[in-house]
Design a protein around this motif. Structure first.
Motif, PDB file in Angstrom:
ATOM      1  N   LEU A  15       0.834  -1.197   0.000  1.00  0.00           N
ATOM      2  CA  LEU A  15       0.000   0.000   0.000  1.00  0.00           C
ATOM      3  C   LEU A  15       0.876   1.257   0.000  1.00  0.00           C
ATOM      4  O   LEU A  15       1.834   1.364   0.766  1.00  0.00           O
ATOM      5  CB  LEU A  15      -0.901   0.036   1.226  1.00  0.00           C
ATOM      6  N   GLN A  16       0.519   2.199  -0.859  1.00  0.00           N
ATOM      7  CA  GLN A  16       1.195   3.484  -0.854  1.00  0.00           C
ATOM      8  C   GLN A  16       0.448   4.452   0.063  1.00  0.00           C
ATOM      9  O   GLN A  16      -0.756   4.329   0.267  1.00  0.00           O
ATOM     10  CB  GLN A  16       1.261   4.063  -2.268  1.00  0.00           C
ATOM     11  N   LEU A  17       1.185   5.408   0.594  1.00  0.00           N
ATOM     12  CA  LEU A  17       0.594   6.468   1.388  1.00  0.00           C
ATOM     13  C   LEU A  17       0.615   7.765   0.588  1.00  0.00           C
ATOM     14  O   LEU A  17       1.641   8.128   0.000  1.00  0.00           O
ATOM     15  CB  LEU A  17       1.364   6.671   2.699  1.00  0.00           C
ATOM     16  N   ALA A  18      -0.534   8.432   0.561  1.00  0.00           N
ATOM     17  CA  ALA A  18      -0.642   9.705  -0.151  1.00  0.00           C
ATOM     18  C   ALA A  18      -1.004  10.797   0.843  1.00  0.00           C
ATOM     19  O   ALA A  18      -1.846  10.605   1.721  1.00  0.00           O
ATOM     20  CB  ALA A  18      -1.707   9.626  -1.242  1.00  0.00           C
ATOM     21  N   LEU A  19      -0.366  11.940   0.701  1.00  0.00           N
ATOM     22  CA  LEU A  19      -0.710  13.116   1.483  1.00  0.00           C
ATOM     23  C   LEU A  19      -1.616  13.979   0.614  1.00  0.00           C
ATOM     24  O   LEU A  19      -1.188  14.505  -0.418  1.00  0.00           O
ATOM     25  CB  LEU A  19       0.567  13.872   1.863  1.00  0.00           C
ATOM     26  N   GLY A  20      -2.884  14.063   0.985  1.00  0.00           N
ATOM     27  CA  GLY A  20      -3.846  14.815   0.198  1.00  0.00           C
ATOM     28  C   GLY A  20      -3.545  16.301   0.204  1.00  0.00           C
ATOM     29  O   GLY A  20      -2.680  16.783   0.943  1.00  0.00           O
ATOM     30  N   PRO A  21      -4.268  17.086  -0.607  1.00  0.00           N
ATOM     31  CA  PRO A  21      -4.067  18.538  -0.581  1.00  0.00           C
ATOM     32  C   PRO A  21      -4.537  19.125   0.740  1.00  0.00           C
ATOM     33  O   PRO A  21      -5.449  18.588   1.380  1.00  0.00           O
ATOM     34  CB  PRO A  21      -4.946  19.026  -1.744  1.00  0.00           C
ATOM     35  N   VAL A  22      -3.914  20.190   1.160  1.00  0.00           N
ATOM     36  CA  VAL A  22      -4.375  20.886   2.363  1.00  0.00           C
ATOM     37  C   VAL A  22      -5.744  21.485   2.047  1.00  0.00           C
ATOM     38  O   VAL A  22      -5.881  22.289   1.125  1.00  0.00           O
ATOM     39  CB  VAL A  22      -3.389  21.987   2.780  1.00  0.00           C
ATOM     40  N   LEU A  23      -6.753  21.091   2.807  1.00  0.00           N
ATOM     41  CA  LEU A  23      -8.105  21.584   2.553  1.00  0.00           C
ATOM     42  C   LEU A  23      -8.356  22.940   3.209  1.00  0.00           C
ATOM     43  O   LEU A  23      -9.271  23.664   2.794  1.00  0.00           O
ATOM     44  CB  LEU A  23      -9.133  20.567   3.065  1.00  0.00           C
ATOM     45  N   PHE A  24      -7.561  23.286   4.208  1.00  0.00           N
ATOM     46  CA  PHE A  24      -7.782  24.514   4.949  1.00  0.00           C
ATOM     47  C   PHE A  24      -6.950  25.648   4.361  1.00  0.00           C
ATOM     48  O   PHE A  24      -6.120  25.443   3.479  1.00  0.00           O
ATOM     49  CB  PHE A  24      -7.456  24.276   6.425  1.00  0.00           C
ATOM     50  N   TYR A  25      -7.190  26.859   4.871  1.00  0.00           N
ATOM     51  CA  TYR A  25      -6.499  28.037   4.346  1.00  0.00           C
ATOM     52  C   TYR A  25      -5.395  28.426   5.309  1.00  0.00           C
ATOM     53  O   TYR A  25      -5.659  28.938   6.397  1.00  0.00           O
ATOM     54  CB  TYR A  25      -7.503  29.181   4.168  1.00  0.00           C
ATOM     55  N   TRP A  26      -4.159  28.167   4.899  1.00  0.00           N
ATOM     56  CA  TRP A  26      -3.006  28.464   5.725  1.00  0.00           C
ATOM     57  C   TRP A  26      -2.235  29.650   5.154  1.00  0.00           C
ATOM     58  O   TRP A  26      -2.485  30.092   4.033  1.00  0.00           O
ATOM     59  CB  TRP A  26      -2.077  27.243   5.802  1.00  0.00           C
ATOM     60  N   GLU A  50      -4.858  24.339  -4.308  1.00  0.00           N
ATOM     61  CA  GLU A  50      -6.070  24.813  -3.653  1.00  0.00           C
ATOM     62  C   GLU A  50      -7.273  24.147  -4.301  1.00  0.00           C
ATOM     63  O   GLU A  50      -7.609  24.440  -5.445  1.00  0.00           O
ATOM     64  CB  GLU A  50      -6.177  26.341  -3.777  1.00  0.00           C
ATOM     65  N   SER A  51      -7.910  23.258  -3.566  1.00  0.00           N
ATOM     66  CA  SER A  51      -9.036  22.507  -4.120  1.00  0.00           C
ATOM     67  C   SER A  51     -10.386  23.007  -3.615  1.00  0.00           C
ATOM     68  O   SER A  51     -11.420  22.473  -4.012  1.00  0.00           O
ATOM     69  CB  SER A  51      -8.896  21.017  -3.785  1.00  0.00           C
ATOM     70  N   VAL A  52     -10.389  24.036  -2.752  1.00  0.00           N
ATOM     71  CA  VAL A  52     -11.642  24.454  -2.113  1.00  0.00           C
ATOM     72  C   VAL A  52     -12.150  25.787  -2.641  1.00  0.00           C
ATOM     73  O   VAL A  52     -13.251  25.874  -3.191  1.00  0.00           O
ATOM     74  CB  VAL A  52     -11.486  24.505  -0.580  1.00  0.00           C
ATOM     75  N   CYS A  53     -11.371  26.858  -2.497  1.00  0.00           N
ATOM     76  CA  CYS A  53     -11.904  28.203  -2.762  1.00  0.00           C
ATOM     77  C   CYS A  53     -10.930  29.043  -3.577  1.00  0.00           C
ATOM     78  O   CYS A  53      -9.754  29.162  -3.220  1.00  0.00           O
ATOM     79  CB  CYS A  53     -12.224  28.909  -1.447  1.00  0.00           C
ATOM     80  N   SER A  54     -11.422  29.644  -4.650  1.00  0.00           N
ATOM     81  CA  SER A  54     -10.576  30.445  -5.539  1.00  0.00           C
ATOM     82  C   SER A  54     -10.136  31.757  -4.898  1.00  0.00           C
ATOM     83  O   SER A  54      -9.209  32.412  -5.396  1.00  0.00           O
ATOM     84  CB  SER A  54     -11.331  30.742  -6.839  1.00  0.00           C
ATOM     85  N   LEU A 229     -16.777  23.412   9.421  1.00  0.00           N
ATOM     86  CA  LEU A 229     -16.976  24.367   8.338  1.00  0.00           C
ATOM     87  C   LEU A 229     -15.628  24.882   7.859  1.00  0.00           C
ATOM     88  O   LEU A 229     -14.771  25.275   8.656  1.00  0.00           O
ATOM     89  CB  LEU A 229     -17.851  25.529   8.810  1.00  0.00           C
ATOM     90  N   ASN A 230     -15.452  24.887   6.563  1.00  0.00           N
ATOM     91  CA  ASN A 230     -14.182  25.276   5.950  1.00  0.00           C
ATOM     92  C   ASN A 230     -14.487  26.132   4.729  1.00  0.00           C
ATOM     93  O   ASN A 230     -14.379  25.686   3.595  1.00  0.00           O
ATOM     94  CB  ASN A 230     -13.382  24.021   5.571  1.00  0.00           C
ATOM     95  N   GLY A 231     -14.918  27.371   4.974  1.00  0.00           N
ATOM     96  CA  GLY A 231     -15.294  28.228   3.865  1.00  0.00           C
ATOM     97  C   GLY A 231     -16.538  27.710   3.177  1.00  0.00           C
ATOM     98  O   GLY A 231     -17.590  27.544   3.797  1.00  0.00           O
ATOM     99  N   ILE A 232     -16.421  27.403   1.890  1.00  0.00           N
ATOM    100  CA  ILE A 232     -17.568  26.891   1.139  1.00  0.00           C
ATOM    101  C   ILE A 232     -17.705  25.376   1.277  1.00  0.00           C
ATOM    102  O   ILE A 232     -18.648  24.787   0.748  1.00  0.00           O
ATOM    103  CB  ILE A 232     -17.461  27.253  -0.355  1.00  0.00           C
ATOM    104  N   GLN A 233     -16.796  24.765   1.993  1.00  0.00           N
ATOM    105  CA  GLN A 233     -16.780  23.310   2.130  1.00  0.00           C
ATOM    106  C   GLN A 233     -17.287  22.880   3.499  1.00  0.00           C
ATOM    107  O   GLN A 233     -16.980  23.508   4.514  1.00  0.00           O
ATOM    108  CB  GLN A 233     -15.357  22.793   1.934  1.00  0.00           C
TER     109      GLN A 233
END
Length: 313
Positions: A15-26, A50-54, A229-233
């Motif tokens: 199994l490979q481990l993947a680090l997903g995109p940061v969903l929060f705004y840092w 950035e996968s959440v908010c433009s 709650l994470n912005g629009i997500q």
């Protein structure tokens, strides 16, 4: 599903481990430090972008590409994640630039990204928001260039095993990734819930998301954390944690376990998942399984907020 006693089997070790995109705004500084640290972590794949908010504009495409090059030099497979909710022509322009970056594969999180990659003959990863529940849909996207896909976060391990078995029987064998750790991404909206909490409009949000580097808890009247709650997500209130279920992830036929970044303690999380795939993670102590923030219900075909290990202790 297998239990953790088979965690040392070859299928789990592969199994490979993947680090997903940061969903929060840092902040830029926090992103930079996080990925400097991640370069030394035992993860195989790193998703950036950035996968959440433009409106989260601190990091430009060139910044993500720079981080990607550094991570690639550390031996990581780098993937750029596209925005999940496309709302404007400006979003589409940014999406085109992302897909045409010329260096790294893209995670397509909506159909416009799929179309852009397919038309350009570019291989891509299918994000969980594409909602791939059947072999026919997976086959269509495989022919369009999809080389790996993320299982929907609410799909159980048993249902995923049936889906992947059915795919192999029909000649549709696409590697699958399972969301194994983090607040589960559940929904997106054209409204910004975090801005609304501060009585700002979405277009004048003052970037209040940065005040909440792990999102903002939405609690019930009984003080239970129902959502984050994470912005629009909207994310789950509890954090999905399948570190003791790596064997069942492998048995289901998945090849990658995705870990969604959190602001604190991520190095320890990665280390535990790496130990689990090597069969070296200690068995959970039922006396410590009282953390209400942990869940694994979806994986076991139960309500997502359930914690099956705590409930069975």
């Amino acid at each position: 599903m297998a239990d953790s006693s088979s965690a040392g089997s070859p299928s789990v070790r592969s199994l490979q481990l993947a680090l997903g995109p940061v969903l929060f705004y840092w902040t830029r500084e926090r992103y930079a430090q996080f990925y400097r640290d991640a370069a030394d972590w035992p993860v195989d794949i790193v998703y950036l972008g950035e996968s959440v908010c433009s409106r989260r504009r601190d990091m430009k495409l060139d910044d993500w590409l720079g981080l990607g090059r550094e991570l690639a030099q550390s031996g990581k497979e780098v993937v750029l994640s596209s925005q999940t909710l496309i709302e404007s022509e400006a979003d589409l322009r940014d999406l085109r630039k992302l897909c045409d970056n010329g260096e790294f594969r893209v995670e397509a999180n909506d159909q416009s990204a799929v179309q852009r990659c397919a038309n350009a003959g570019l291989a891509f990863v299918g994000g969980a928001a594409l909602n791939l529940y059947n072999t026919a849909a997976i086959g269509v996207l495989q022919r369009a260039g999809m080389q790996r896909f993320n299982a929907p976060v609410e799909m159980s391990g048993a249902d995923l095993a049936h889906l992947l078995d059915d795919g192999r029987a029909q000649g549709v064998a696409v590697p699958c990734e399972v969301f194994a750790y983090g607040h589960l991404p559940l929904a997106w909206s054209s409204r910004c819930f975090t801005a609304r909490r501060y009585r700002h409009t979405k277009d004048r949000c003052r970037f209040v998301c940065q005040k909440h580097p792990e999102g903002m808890a939405l609690r019930s009247r009984e003080a239970g954390e129902v959502f984050t709650l994470n912005g629009i997500q909207t994310l789950s209130g509890a954090c999905q944690d399948l570190r003791h279920d790596m064997a069942s992830i492998a048995d289901a036929g998945a090849s990658v376990a995705r870990l969604s970044p959190r602001a604190e303690g991520m190095a320890d999380v990665v280390a535990d998942f790496d130990a689990a795939r090597r069969g070296e993670l200690a068995a959970p102590d039922p006396l410590t399984l009282v953390d209400a923030e942990i869940c694994d219900g979806y994986w076991y075909g139960r309500p997502g907020m359930d914690n099956t290990r705590r409930d069975s202790a």
